[in-house]
Design an enzyme around this catalytic site. Structure first.
Site, PDB file in Angstrom:
ATOM      1  N   LEU A 537       0.863  -1.258   0.103  1.00 45.24           N
ATOM      2  CA  LEU A 537       0.112  -0.193   0.005  1.00 45.24           C
ATOM      3  C   LEU A 537       0.707   1.156   0.046  1.00 45.24           C
ATOM      4  O   LEU A 537       0.565   2.204  -0.745  1.00 45.24           O
ATOM      5  CB  LEU A 537      -0.938   0.003   1.142  1.00 45.24           C
ATOM      6  CG  LEU A 537      -1.572   1.044   1.377  1.00 45.24           C
ATOM      7  CD1 LEU A 537      -2.671   1.227   0.179  1.00 45.24           C
ATOM      8  CD2 LEU A 537      -2.711   0.956   2.725  1.00 45.24           C
ATOM      9  N   GLN A 540       2.128   1.836  -3.426  1.00 43.14           N
ATOM     10  CA  GLN A 540       1.129   2.041  -4.514  1.00 43.14           C
ATOM     11  C   GLN A 540       0.860   3.631  -4.402  1.00 43.14           C
ATOM     12  O   GLN A 540       0.343   4.356  -5.169  1.00 43.14           O
ATOM     13  CB  GLN A 540      -0.105   1.278  -4.160  1.00 43.14           C
ATOM     14  CG  GLN A 540       0.266  -0.103  -4.717  1.00 43.14           C
ATOM     15  CD  GLN A 540      -0.958  -0.871  -4.665  1.00 43.14           C
ATOM     16  OE1 GLN A 540      -2.276  -0.434  -4.665  1.00 43.14           O
ATOM     17  NE2 GLN A 540      -0.821  -2.263  -4.246  1.00 43.14           N
ATOM     18  N   CYS A 541       1.043   4.257  -2.966  1.00 47.80           N
ATOM     19  CA  CYS A 541       0.335   5.309  -2.683  1.00 47.80           C
ATOM     20  C   CYS A 541       1.528   6.424  -2.697  1.00 47.80           C
ATOM     21  O   CYS A 541       2.794   5.997  -2.455  1.00 47.80           O
ATOM     22  CB  CYS A 541      -0.502   5.610  -1.367  1.00 47.80           C
ATOM     23  SG  CYS A 541      -1.784   4.481  -1.211  1.00 47.80           S
ATOM     24  N   THR A 542       1.412   7.685  -2.742  1.00 51.10           N
ATOM     25  CA  THR A 542       2.452   8.722  -2.730  1.00 51.10           C
ATOM     26  C   THR A 542       2.354   9.163  -1.309  1.00 51.10           C
ATOM     27  O   THR A 542       1.680  10.081  -0.894  1.00 51.10           O
ATOM     28  CB  THR A 542       1.977   9.896  -3.631  1.00 51.10           C
ATOM     29  OG1 THR A 542       1.841   9.497  -4.749  1.00 51.10           O
ATOM     30  CG2 THR A 542       3.280  10.818  -3.496  1.00 51.10           C
TER      31      THR A 542
END
Length: 676
Positions: A537, A540-542
Site C-alpha cells: 500500500l 502504491q500511494c504517494t
C-alpha cells in the site's frame, strides 16, 4: 401623504443617504494625524450616527462627530450606544498623506471592496446578529493641515438587485393597521427605541393584534409562529413617495438569506422623538429570486478577487498581463493533493478556465490533505473527485469556469482486454480532444505511466505541459519543452507546425539551432510500465510530508505565470539560479526548466535538461509515428511491453551498454500527485 400605491410595475426607488460632518470631527482628526498617525495610512474604524426622520421636510443625514473617531491613548469613548438620537453605524476612514494619494484612492475600487464586506456579512450571518453593518459606509480624506483644508469623499455602498425590486404599494402606516394594532405598534417601537435602538428589526403581529419588535436573528421563530411579519428599518428619508437608502441592503439580506420574493416593509419615522404612523410608511415589494442576486454578487466578488493582482500592477509588476491569465485554459490531469492545490493557486493568479480530470472517488483519507474536499464528499462511496473539486471551486469563487471530466488515462503496461478496446480508444480520442482544446496541461497524477499519453499529446500539439512530482521529502517541478516538429520564427506564443519538414532531418534541435528542452521521460532508459502491480500500500500511494504538495503546486503555477510572461513562451530557454543577468531581463525573474527541492535539507536547485532522441514520449520518432498510425500506435504502446523501447532504439542502447561494466540505477523516480 403618500398616494395609495405606485404603478404595479414601478421600480422601487430610494432617496440617497445624506452625510454631515461636524467641525469636531475635523478637529479630532487633525489631532490624531499630528499626534498619533503621522504618515500611517492604515484604514481606521469610525462610527457614524443617524436617527429616523423626525424634522418636518428635512431628511436625516448620517453624522460624523468628534466621538466618531476612535479614542486616543488614555481617552474613554464618550458615545452611549443607547443615545436615542445616535444610532451607531460602523464605517472606515481612509486618510491619505498627499492630495495625489487622495485622488488615487478614490479611483482604486474601494466601493467594490466595501460593498463586498457587506455581502460577506450577509452570507456569514453576521448581519443578522449586528444589523448595523448593512449601513456600512466609508470616508476618504486628505487633511491639508498647512492650509487648514479638508478634502473628503463620503460613500454608502449598496448591493444591487438585478432585476431591481418592483414596488407594489406604498402607503402611510396609519392606513395599514387596525386601531388596536396601531396602538400596539407605536408602543412597541417606542420601547424598542428606548431599549435596543437597532436600526433594522422585524415587526410581528399576532392574531390578537398584539405587536412585538424582534431582532433579525429571530426570523425563524417569527416565521414559525404564523404571525404577520413586516421588516422595519429606521428611515431617515422625509419623502412620502420613496423609502430611504438603508432599505436597499436590507432587501438584499432578505432575498439572500430568507428566500423571500414578496416583502412587506415598515419605513419607521418619528415626530418629536416618538413613533408616528402618519409619517411612517408601509410598503410591499417584489424582489428577484436569490439566484439573480447571486449573479450580481458573483460580478462583485470577481472584481474583489482580482484586487490583489491589480494592486500588483501598480508598482511591483506593471507588465502583469491579467487578460492572458483570465483567458488561458488549463487542463489539470489528476485531482488529488497536487490537483487541488494547483487549482487554488491558478484561481489566485486570475485563471478562470480550469478543467479537472480524474477517475477516482473521494476517500476518507483525502480531505485532510486535499484542500477541495470535505467529509461530506466521502459519504455513500465518495463523490467523483473531479466533480467534487469543481463544486468546491465554484463555492469558493462562483465566477470560475470550472469543468469536470471523469476519465481513466490509458497507460503503457496496463494491457487492454479485447472486449475493452473500443472504450479505451474512445478515452484516448477524448483525451486528445481535451489537450487540443486547452492551452496548458498540468500532469499531476500518481504514477509515471499515467503521464505518458498526455506528454505525447502535448508534444504533438505543442501545448505547454508542466509536471509536478513528489517523493517522501523531495519534489520536482518541470516544464516540458516544445514539440519536436515545431519551430520558432518570431517568438509568438504559438510555435508554428512544420509538418512539411522531412522527418529524417528532425533532431533534438529547433530549426533555429537552439536545443529543445526535455520532457518528464527524456532521462529514462526504459519505457513506462505498470508501477503499481505487486506493490504494498505505501508503494502504491504517494507517501509524502504534508507540506510538500502545497510547495510543489505553488511552484508549478508560478512556473506557468513565468512562461506566459516570457516573449518566447513555450520556446523560452531554460535558466538557472546562477544565470545572474537572466533575473533582470524578465519581470518575474528567471524561467527555469526544472526545479528540484528537498524538505529534509530545506533547499532548492534549478536544472536544465535537453530532449533525448531516445525519449519514449516526446522524441521525433515517437511523435511522427503517432501522427502516422494514430490510435493503433497508442494501443501497441499500451499492450506491448517493449514496443516503445524497440521503436526509439532504447533496446539496442541497453544491449550495447550491457557489454560495459555499468550499474544502472533501478530506483524509481519520484511518484507524482496523490490520487488515493
Amino acid at each position: 401623504m403618500a398616494a395609495e400605491s405606485s404603478s404595479p410595475s414601478a421600480i422601487l426607488q430610494f432617496e440617497a443617504f445624506q452625510s454631515s460632518i461636524d467641525e469636531g470631527f475635523w478637529t479630532r482628526l487633525s489631532s490624531l494625524k499630528l499626534d498619533t498617525l503621522g504618515i500611517d495610512q492604515s484604514p481606521i474604524p469610525i462610527t457614524g450616527f443617524y436617527a429616523p426622520y423626525s424634522h418636518p421636510g428635512v431628511s436625516i443625514p448620517l453624522k460624523l462627530l468628534g466621538e466618531s473617531l476612535p479614542p486616543e491613548a488614555g481617552e474613554e469613548t464618550p458615545v452611549s450606544p443607547r443615545d436615542r438620537n445616535k444610532c451607531l453605524v460602523p464605517g472606515t476612514l481612509y486618510n491619505t498623506n498627499t492630495y495625489e494619494n487622495y485622488k488615487a484612492t478614490i479611483t482604486k475600487g474601494l466601493l467594490q471592496v466595501e460593498a463586498n464586506k457587506i455581502w460577506e456579512d450577509i452570507n456569514s450571518g453576521k448581519a443578522e446578529d449586528d444589523c448595523r453593518v448593512l449601513s456600512r459606509f466609508f470616508l476618504i480624506t486628505f487633511a491639508d493641515l498647512k492650509n487648514w483644508k479638508f478634502h473628503y469623499v463620503f460613500a454608502f455602498p449598496a448591493l444591487k438587485l438585478d432585476p431591481p425590486a418592483t414596488l407594489i404599494s406604498l402607503r402611510p402606516a396609519a392606513k395599514c393597521f387596525t386601531l388596536q394594532e396601531a396602538e400596539s405598534l407605536e408602543a412597541a417601537c417606542n420601547q424598542w427605541r428606548k431599549s435596543a435602538d437597532v436600526p433594522f428589526f422585524i415587526v410581528s403581529i399576532a392574531s390578537d393584534s398584539n405587536v412585538a419588535i424582534r431582532p433579525l436573528r429571530d426570523f425563524a421563530v417569527c416565521q414559525g409562529d404564523g404571525q404577520k411579519l413586516l421588516f422595519g428599518f429606521y428611515d431617515p428619508c422625509c419623502l412620502d413617495d420613496h423609502p430611504g437608502w438603508p432599505l436597499r441592503n436590507f432587501l438584499a439580506l432578505i432575498c439572500a438569506r430568507w428566500n423571500m420574493e414578496k416583502v412587506r416593509f415598515l419605513c419607521y419615522r418619528e415626530k418629536h422623538g416618538f413613533a408616528d404612523l402618519e409619517l411612517s410608511l408601509v410598503g410591499e415589494a417584489l424582489i428577484s429570486a436569490p439566484q439573480d442576486l447571486t449573479k450580481i454578487m458573483c460580478r462583485l466578488a470577481e472584481s474583489a478577487a482580482d484586487l490583489n493582482l491589480k494592486l500588483m500592477r501598480w508598482r511591483a509588476l506593471p507588465s502583469l498581463n491579467l487578460n492572458s491569465l483570465s483567458t488561458i485554459k488549463c487542463l489539470l490531469i489528476g485531482a488529488g493533493t497536487l490537483g487541488c492545490q494547483v487549482a487554488r493557486m491558478l484561481m489566485a493568479w486570475g485563471v478562470r478556465n480550469i478543467t479537472l480530470l480524474d477517475s477516482g472517488r473521494v476517500a476518507m483519507s483525502n480531505p485532510l490533505r486535499q484542500s477541495l474536499y470535505t467529509l461530506d464528499d466521502c459519504l455513500k462511496g465518495g463523490k467523483n473527485k473531479s466533480e467534487a473539486a469543481v463544486e468546491s471551486l465554484k463555492r469558493i469563487f462562483p465566477s470560475v469556469k470550472a469543468k469536470s471530466v471523469v476519465m481513466a488515462i490509458p497507460m503503457p503496461g496496463h494491457s487492454v482486454p479485447d472486449d475493452d478496446v473500443n472504450r479505451v480508444l474512445q478515452d484516448c480520442r477524448d483525451l486528445q480532444d481535451l489537450v487540443a482544446s486547452h492551452d496548458v496541461v498540468f500532469l499531476l497524477t500518481d504514477t509515471r505511466e499515467s503521464r505518458w499519453l498526455p506528454t505525447l499529446l502535448c508534444a504533438d500539439s505543442n501545448k505547454i505541459a508542466i509536471t509536478a512530482g513528489l517523493g517522501f521529502d523531495s519534489y520536482v517541478v518541470m516544464r516540458h519543452g516544445a514539440g519536436p516538429l515545431t519551430c520558432s520564427s518570431d517568438g509568438n506564443s504559438e510555435a508554428e507546425d512544420i509538418l512539411s519538414t522531412q522527418i529524417d532531418n528532425l533532431s533534438t534541435e529547433h530549426v533555429d539551432g537552439r536545443l529543445r528542452l526535455g520532457c518528464y521521460f527524456c532521462n529514462d532508459v526504459v519505457a513506462p510500465i505498470d508501477s503499481t502491480a505487486n506493490r504494498t500500500l505505501d508503494q502504491q500511494c504517494t507517501v509524502t510530508r504534508p507540506g510538500l504538495a502545497p510547495i510543489a503546486s505553488a511552484i508549478a503555477v508560478e512556473l506557468l505565470v513565468g512562461i506566459l510572461h516570457h516573449p518566447d513562451r513555450i520556446l523560452a530557454p531554460g535558466e538557472n539560479a546562477t544565470a545572474g543577468s537572466a533575473s533582470s531581463e524578465q519581470p518575474l525573474g528567471i524561467l527555469p526548466h526544472q526545479i528540484r527541492g528537498s524538505l529534509s535539507q530545506f533547499n532548492q536547485m534549478t536544472l536544465v535538461g535537453h530532449s533525448s532522441n531516445y525519449c519514449t514520449a516526446c522524441s521525433s520518432t515517437v511523435v511522427s509515428e503517432y501522427r502516422r498510425r494514430g490510435m493503433a500506435f497508442v494501443l501497441d504502446a499500451i499492450n506491448k511491453p517493449t514496443y516503445l523501447e524497440d521503436l526509439t532504439g532504447l533496446t539496442e542502447l541497453m544491449k550495447s551498454m550491457n557489454t560495459l561494466d555499468v550499474d544502472w540505477d533501478d530506483e524509481p523516480d519520484e511518484n507524482a500527485g496523490d490520487m488515493l
